[in-house]
Design a protein around this motif. Structure first.
Motif, PDB file in Angstrom:
ATOM      1  N   ASN A 125      45.616  45.143  42.983  1.00 30.03           N
ATOM      2  CA  ASN A 125      45.307  44.577  41.661  1.00 30.03           C
ATOM      3  C   ASN A 125      46.610  44.529  40.873  1.00 30.03           C
ATOM      4  OD1 ASN A 125      44.377  43.721  39.214  1.00 30.03           O
ATOM      5  ND2 ASN A 125      42.708  45.198  39.073  1.00 30.03           N
ATOM      6  N   GLY A 235      48.497  33.159  42.140  1.00 29.72           N
ATOM      7  CA  GLY A 235      47.322  34.008  42.284  1.00 29.72           C
ATOM      8  C   GLY A 235      47.065  34.840  41.045  1.00 29.72           C
ATOM      9  N   ILE A 238      45.565  32.453  38.406  1.00 32.01           N
ATOM     10  CA  ILE A 238      44.174  32.101  38.730  1.00 32.01           C
ATOM     11  C   ILE A 238      43.240  33.287  38.501  1.00 32.01           C
ATOM     12  CG2 ILE A 238      42.597  31.436  40.586  1.00 32.01           C
ATOM     13  CD1 ILE A 238      44.934  29.823  41.793  1.00 32.01           C
ATOM     14  N   SER A 239      43.661  34.468  38.957  1.00 33.83           N
ATOM     15  CA  SER A 239      42.802  35.656  38.818  1.00 33.83           C
ATOM     16  C   SER A 239      42.613  36.030  37.349  1.00 33.83           C
ATOM     17  CB  SER A 239      43.403  36.835  39.590  1.00 33.83           C
ATOM     18  OG  SER A 239      44.648  37.237  39.042  1.00 33.83           O
ATOM     19  N   ILE A 244      38.829  37.032  38.442  1.00 33.29           N
ATOM     20  CA  ILE A 244      38.485  37.314  39.831  1.00 33.29           C
ATOM     21  C   ILE A 244      39.555  38.225  40.425  1.00 33.29           C
ATOM     22  CG2 ILE A 244      37.134  35.211  40.213  1.00 33.29           C
ATOM     23  CD1 ILE A 244      39.575  33.893  41.378  1.00 33.29           C
ATOM     24  N   SER A 246      42.652  39.830  41.987  1.00 33.08           N
ATOM     25  CA  SER A 246      43.983  39.240  42.148  1.00 33.08           C
ATOM     26  C   SER A 246      44.482  39.286  43.585  1.00 33.08           C
ATOM     27  CB  SER A 246      44.981  39.956  41.229  1.00 33.08           C
ATOM     28  OG  SER A 246      45.042  41.336  41.531  1.00 33.08           O
ATOM     29  N   THR A 249      42.772  36.727  45.705  1.00 33.53           N
ATOM     30  CA  THR A 249      43.184  35.379  45.280  1.00 33.53           C
ATOM     31  C   THR A 249      44.555  35.023  45.834  1.00 33.53           C
ATOM     32  OG1 THR A 249      41.947  35.673  43.206  1.00 33.53           O
ATOM     33  CG2 THR A 249      43.562  33.890  43.278  1.00 33.53           C
ATOM     34  N   ILE A 250      45.477  35.962  45.774  1.00 36.75           N
ATOM     35  CA  ILE A 250      46.834  35.731  46.292  1.00 36.75           C
ATOM     36  C   ILE A 250      46.795  35.445  47.789  1.00 36.75           C
ATOM     37  CG2 ILE A 250      49.055  36.858  46.762  1.00 36.75           C
ATOM     38  CD1 ILE A 250      48.664  38.338  44.055  1.00 36.75           C
ATOM     39  N   LEU A 252      44.200  34.369  49.650  1.00 41.51           N
ATOM     40  CA  LEU A 252      43.546  33.089  49.930  1.00 41.51           C
ATOM     41  C   LEU A 252      44.477  31.919  49.634  1.00 41.51           C
ATOM     42  CD1 LEU A 252      39.925  33.702  48.577  1.00 41.51           C
ATOM     43  CD2 LEU A 252      40.603  33.290  50.951  1.00 41.51           C
ATOM     44  N   LEU A 253      45.231  32.029  48.549  1.00 41.55           N
ATOM     45  CA  LEU A 253      46.185  30.979  48.195  1.00 41.55           C
ATOM     46  C   LEU A 253      47.271  30.860  49.260  1.00 41.55           C
ATOM     47  CD1 LEU A 253      46.908  28.928  45.989  1.00 41.55           C
ATOM     48  CD2 LEU A 253      48.274  30.702  44.881  1.00 41.55           C
TER      49      LEU A 253
END
Length: 274
Positions: A125, A235, A238-239, A244, A246, A249-250, A252-253
């Motif tokens: 996080n 990421g 976006i998070s 969502i 972090s 997200t990082i 997946l990106l």
């Protein structure tokens, strides 16, 4: 918006600095680890570091210090065992992977009262990285990048042909041990951002994506760093914007970007053939 809030909130500033530091470390160490075919080792060391987190909570010292001790020790240890015994590296990494997690769980179980929430260490996080750990990340980043730059030419030869490196008088054994130590240090930085369970993807994706566009080590490091910066900062944005996780997200990106680069590479190759 995150950028509008950046000047007002220290935790966002810490997160942005952590993203930049992570990108630099990942670009340097990730590229060399990938070229040396040590990607699986990075996952094993990351999970072994979980034992250090558990021990730190049980003994009452900094989790980052515990992760550092376990990651560096396990990285160097597996390198030494593999060189001395010429054993099966996959077996060693698999055992290291499992035993590190088991030790962490065991140490946590010995604690009195309620166990700590380890979700941040498992999945990362970036928004919760404290200022004290950012300072430690700066020091580790300087150590990792400074050492690689110092031995850059030696590592170029070492990665190309280890036997040729020995002929040139380069002490390849020491270079490998230094690489193991740097990997252990880098893992501690990456844990802050994506956690133990997701490090493997972040170490792999940026240099692998960069390799589609260049084969030169220096260019690959630079491009991998740039890719990782896009993944981590993107990421983070976006998070923060959509509230969502972090770390996920990082990752997946970075994974989606890798497949995009792979698709571009395939199209480029097909176009050249035609």
């Amino acid at each position: 918006m995150m950028w509008a809030s950046l000047a007002d909130y220290a935790y966002l500033q810490h997160a942005l600095v952590a993203a930049i530091l992570t990108s630099i470390v990942c670009g340097f160490i990730g590229t060399i680890v990938m070229e040396k075919k040590m990607i699986m080792l990075s996952g094993g060391v990351a999970h072994a570091a979980f034992g250090g987190i558990g021990l730190s909570y049980l003994a009452g010292f900094s989790p980052m210090l515990g992760a550092l001790l376990f990651s560096v020790t396990s990285s160097v240890g597996i390198g030494r065992i593999n060189r001395d015994s010429k054993g099966n590296t996959d077996v060693l990494i698999g055992l290291l992977w499992s035993m590190g997690m088991a030790l962490g769980i065991l140490f946590i179980s010995f604690m009195d009262g309620y166990p700590p929430d380890l979700t941040t260490y498992l999945f990362g996080n970036i928004l919760t990285v404290p200022g004290s750990e950012v300072k430690a990340m700066v020091i580790i980043t300087l150590l990792v990048t400074g050492t690689i730059l110092l031995f850059y030419n030696a590592y170029k030869i070492f990665l190309l042909d280890e036997e040729f490196a020995k002929v040139q008088g380069i002490k390849s054994t020491w270079l490998e041990y230094i690489l193991f130590i740097l990997l252990g240090l880098a893992i501690v930085v990456l844990i802050q951002v994506v956690g133990f369970l997701l490090i493997f993807a972040l170490v792999t994706s940026p240099p692998a994506s960069a390799k589609f566009f260049t084969k030169k080590l220096g260019h690959m490091i630079t491009l991998a760093t740039a890719f990782c910066l896009v993944f981590t900062v993107g990421g983070l944005w976006i998070s923060y914007s959509f509230d969502i996780p972090s770390g996920a997200t990082i990752i997946l990106l970075s994974g989606l970007s890798y497949f995009l680069c792979y698709s571009i590479y395939l199209l480029k190759t097909k176009w050249k053939r035609t």
